[in-house]
Design a protein around this motif. Sequence first.
Motif, PDB file in Angstrom:
ATOM      1  N   ALA A 260       0.827  -1.207   0.000  1.00  0.00           N
ATOM      2  CA  ALA A 260       0.000   0.000   0.000  1.00  0.00           C
ATOM      3  C   ALA A 260       0.858   1.252   0.000  1.00  0.00           C
ATOM      4  O   ALA A 260       0.603   2.203  -0.750  1.00  0.00           O
ATOM      5  N   ILE A 261       1.899   1.254   0.844  1.00  0.00           N
ATOM      6  CA  ILE A 261       2.809   2.403   0.892  1.00  0.00           C
ATOM      7  C   ILE A 261       3.511   2.579  -0.451  1.00  0.00           C
ATOM      8  O   ILE A 261       3.785   3.705  -0.883  1.00  0.00           O
ATOM      9  N   GLY A 262       3.775   1.460  -1.115  1.00  0.00           N
ATOM     10  CA  GLY A 262       4.464   1.497  -2.404  1.00  0.00           C
ATOM     11  C   GLY A 262       3.587   1.871  -3.579  1.00  0.00           C
ATOM     12  O   GLY A 262       4.044   1.861  -4.730  1.00  0.00           O
ATOM     13  N   GLY A 263       2.323   2.182  -3.328  1.00  0.00           N
ATOM     14  CA  GLY A 263       1.456   2.650  -4.404  1.00  0.00           C
ATOM     15  C   GLY A 263       0.729   1.562  -5.158  1.00  0.00           C
ATOM     16  O   GLY A 263       0.143   1.817  -6.216  1.00  0.00           O
ATOM     17  N   VAL A 264       0.747   0.334  -4.644  1.00  0.00           N
ATOM     18  CA  VAL A 264       0.000  -0.749  -5.287  1.00  0.00           C
ATOM     19  C   VAL A 264      -1.459  -0.627  -4.872  1.00  0.00           C
ATOM     20  O   VAL A 264      -1.778  -0.695  -3.682  1.00  0.00           O
ATOM     21  N   LYS A 265      -2.329  -0.443  -5.840  1.00  0.00           N
ATOM     22  CA  LYS A 265      -3.747  -0.234  -5.552  1.00  0.00           C
ATOM     23  C   LYS A 265      -4.367  -1.533  -5.064  1.00  0.00           C
ATOM     24  O   LYS A 265      -4.332  -2.551  -5.752  1.00  0.00           O
ATOM     25  N   LEU A 266      -4.937  -1.509  -3.863  1.00  0.00           N
ATOM     26  CA  LEU A 266      -5.448  -2.725  -3.233  1.00  0.00           C
ATOM     27  C   LEU A 266      -6.669  -3.296  -3.937  1.00  0.00           C
ATOM     28  O   LEU A 266      -7.027  -4.454  -3.717  1.00  0.00           O
ATOM     29  N   SER A 267      -7.308  -2.500  -4.801  1.00  0.00           N
ATOM     30  CA  SER A 267      -8.439  -3.012  -5.570  1.00  0.00           C
ATOM     31  C   SER A 267      -7.989  -3.669  -6.870  1.00  0.00           C
ATOM     32  O   SER A 267      -8.792  -4.181  -7.634  1.00  0.00           O
ATOM     33  N   GLY A 268      -6.666  -3.666  -7.104  1.00  0.00           N
ATOM     34  CA  GLY A 268      -6.098  -4.392  -8.233  1.00  0.00           C
ATOM     35  C   GLY A 268      -5.859  -3.563  -9.480  1.00  0.00           C
ATOM     36  O   GLY A 268      -6.447  -2.502  -9.672  1.00  0.00           O
ATOM     37  N   GLY A 269      -4.961  -4.071 -10.332  1.00  0.00           N
ATOM     38  CA  GLY A 269      -4.753  -3.490 -11.653  1.00  0.00           C
ATOM     39  C   GLY A 269      -3.767  -2.358 -11.763  1.00  0.00           C
ATOM     40  O   GLY A 269      -3.358  -1.994 -12.863  1.00  0.00           O
ATOM     41  N   GLU A 270      -3.341  -1.762 -10.644  1.00  0.00           N
ATOM     42  CA  GLU A 270      -2.426  -0.620 -10.693  1.00  0.00           C
ATOM     43  C   GLU A 270      -1.339  -0.766  -9.637  1.00  0.00           C
ATOM     44  O   GLU A 270      -1.620  -1.146  -8.498  1.00  0.00           O
ATOM     45  N   GLY A 271      -0.118  -0.425 -10.044  1.00  0.00           N
ATOM     46  CA  GLY A 271       1.012  -0.506  -9.131  1.00  0.00           C
ATOM     47  C   GLY A 271       2.211  -1.136  -9.826  1.00  0.00           C
ATOM     48  O   GLY A 271       2.073  -1.771 -10.884  1.00  0.00           O
ATOM     49  N   LYS A 272       3.378  -0.935  -9.241  1.00  0.00           N
ATOM     50  CA  LYS A 272       4.612  -1.455  -9.818  1.00  0.00           C
ATOM     51  C   LYS A 272       5.449  -2.125  -8.727  1.00  0.00           C
ATOM     52  O   LYS A 272       5.372  -1.762  -7.562  1.00  0.00           O
ATOM     53  N   PHE A 273       6.267  -3.083  -9.143  1.00  0.00           N
ATOM     54  CA  PHE A 273       7.145  -3.754  -8.187  1.00  0.00           C
ATOM     55  C   PHE A 273       8.244  -2.810  -7.705  1.00  0.00           C
ATOM     56  O   PHE A 273       8.710  -2.938  -6.570  1.00  0.00           O
ATOM     57  N   SER A 274       8.626  -1.870  -8.547  1.00  0.00           N
ATOM     58  CA  SER A 274       9.596  -0.873  -8.102  1.00  0.00           C
ATOM     59  C   SER A 274       8.982  -0.031  -6.986  1.00  0.00           C
ATOM     60  O   SER A 274       9.656   0.338  -6.018  1.00  0.00           O
ATOM     61  N   GLY A 275       7.675   0.259  -7.111  1.00  0.00           N
ATOM     62  CA  GLY A 275       6.982   0.988  -6.062  1.00  0.00           C
ATOM     63  C   GLY A 275       6.938   0.192  -4.772  1.00  0.00           C
ATOM     64  O   GLY A 275       7.138   0.738  -3.685  1.00  0.00           O
ATOM     65  N   THR A 276       6.703  -1.117  -4.886  1.00  0.00           N
ATOM     66  CA  THR A 276       6.706  -1.979  -3.696  1.00  0.00           C
ATOM     67  C   THR A 276       8.063  -1.950  -3.014  1.00  0.00           C
ATOM     68  O   THR A 276       8.155  -1.887  -1.779  1.00  0.00           O
ATOM     69  N   PHE A 277       9.131  -1.975  -3.811  1.00  0.00           N
ATOM     70  CA  PHE A 277      10.481  -1.947  -3.230  1.00  0.00           C
ATOM     71  C   PHE A 277      10.690  -0.666  -2.427  1.00  0.00           C
ATOM     72  O   PHE A 277      11.213  -0.702  -1.301  1.00  0.00           O
ATOM     73  N   PHE A 278      10.277   0.470  -2.990  1.00  0.00           N
ATOM     74  CA  PHE A 278      10.428   1.730  -2.258  1.00  0.00           C
ATOM     75  C   PHE A 278       9.482   1.768  -1.057  1.00  0.00           C
ATOM     76  O   PHE A 278       9.795   2.386  -0.034  1.00  0.00           O
ATOM     77  N   GLY A 279       8.325   1.117  -1.179  1.00  0.00           N
ATOM     78  CA  GLY A 279       7.431   1.002  -0.033  1.00  0.00           C
ATOM     79  C   GLY A 279       8.086   0.217   1.095  1.00  0.00           C
ATOM     80  O   GLY A 279       7.942   0.561   2.280  1.00  0.00           O
ATOM     81  N   ILE A 280       8.805  -0.832   0.744  1.00  0.00           N
ATOM     82  CA  ILE A 280       9.556  -1.618   1.729  1.00  0.00           C
ATOM     83  C   ILE A 280      10.589  -0.745   2.418  1.00  0.00           C
ATOM     84  O   ILE A 280      10.731  -0.754   3.650  1.00  0.00           O
ATOM     85  N   MET A 281      11.309   0.039   1.619  1.00  0.00           N
ATOM     86  CA  MET A 281      12.346   0.904   2.179  1.00  0.00           C
ATOM     87  C   MET A 281      11.757   1.964   3.105  1.00  0.00           C
ATOM     88  O   MET A 281      12.289   2.230   4.191  1.00  0.00           O
ATOM     89  N   ILE A 282      10.662   2.582   2.693  1.00  0.00           N
ATOM     90  CA  ILE A 282      10.011   3.595   3.536  1.00  0.00           C
ATOM     91  C   ILE A 282       9.591   2.982   4.865  1.00  0.00           C
ATOM     92  O   ILE A 282       9.808   3.565   5.934  1.00  0.00           O
TER      93      ILE A 282
END
Length: 333
Positions: A260-282
């Motif tokens: 969620a922090i990484g910008g992956v939309k919980l309703s599906g269809g939007e988001g990037k794995f690079s965003g997840t990585f930065f979400g992990i870091m944050i």
Amino acid sequence: MKTKKSIGRLFYSKSTVLAFLLLVVVTSIVFSDKNFLSATNIFNILLKAAKNGGFLALGMTFVILCAEIDLSVGAVFALSGVVMGIVGTVNPFLGIACGILVGVVSGLAIGYMVTKMRISSWIASLAMMFALRGMILIIAKKSVVIEGGIMTFANAKMLKGFVPGMKSGISILVLLLFLVTFLCMYVSRHTKFGMGIYAVGGNCEAARMMGVDVDRIKIKAFVWCGTIAALSGVLLASSSGSATLSAGNVYETYAIAMCAIGGVKLSGGEGKFSGTFFGIMIYFIINTIFTYLPTNISVHWQSIIMGLLVLVSVGVQSEVLHNIKIGKKKVEA
């Protein structure tokens, strides 16, 4: 109006990276005496992420992009380590294979329940979580000790002297976290399966009408999620030298929070794995900040702060996306 829309679209796609950079700058200024930006500190944060659910967030991203959820990843994490530890006493490589197989079988089972039996992924994965936790208690009455070559590998350090300030080298767990991240990014961008998860998560029925095998895509997503969770469990158990029965408790919530922090939309269809990585870091930078503060903040308050962070992250993304859609309609009009 077009310029405003472009800025909004840029902000939406890069918001997690901007938040990460802002957090790093502010933290490095406030805690300048702690030498926050040192290579040692940055890689310590990465190591903490690798050991405490960072891998699980990457796996969870596959499932969330399909507009589903997997609550069993924490249990998979624990059981894979226990299985690896027990079987590994006979043959280390067989132990690793059996540990990872736990994730594959779990993912297949949940995927089958969701796609063929039409059971909600919340219910299917919750049932699997309880089942796996029960299996852990059946096959192991206490923590499983792990010794030998597996432990040596998991604690190995590589690229000595490659990074300034890291004379001892970089933990193999950190390198594997980068490797899995890049692998997930490649799969999502350059394979039919990767394009399929976005199509299924965006509009399941439309994807089905276009000839996408929705069931196969969802099953694969759950298998990827389970496999990465099992890999993480095997690595952590090997690194720590023991597989504890309670390992991975609430890790599924950590994984969802990082997505969620990484910008992956919980309703599906939007988001990037690079965003997840930065979400992990944050997530883990903030977790590290708690240890820098002069007064210790209780775990309960830390959980409240993290919860608010997730809520704000999801709220901002939703508001920005809403504004972009409004701007697009006005331009077209």
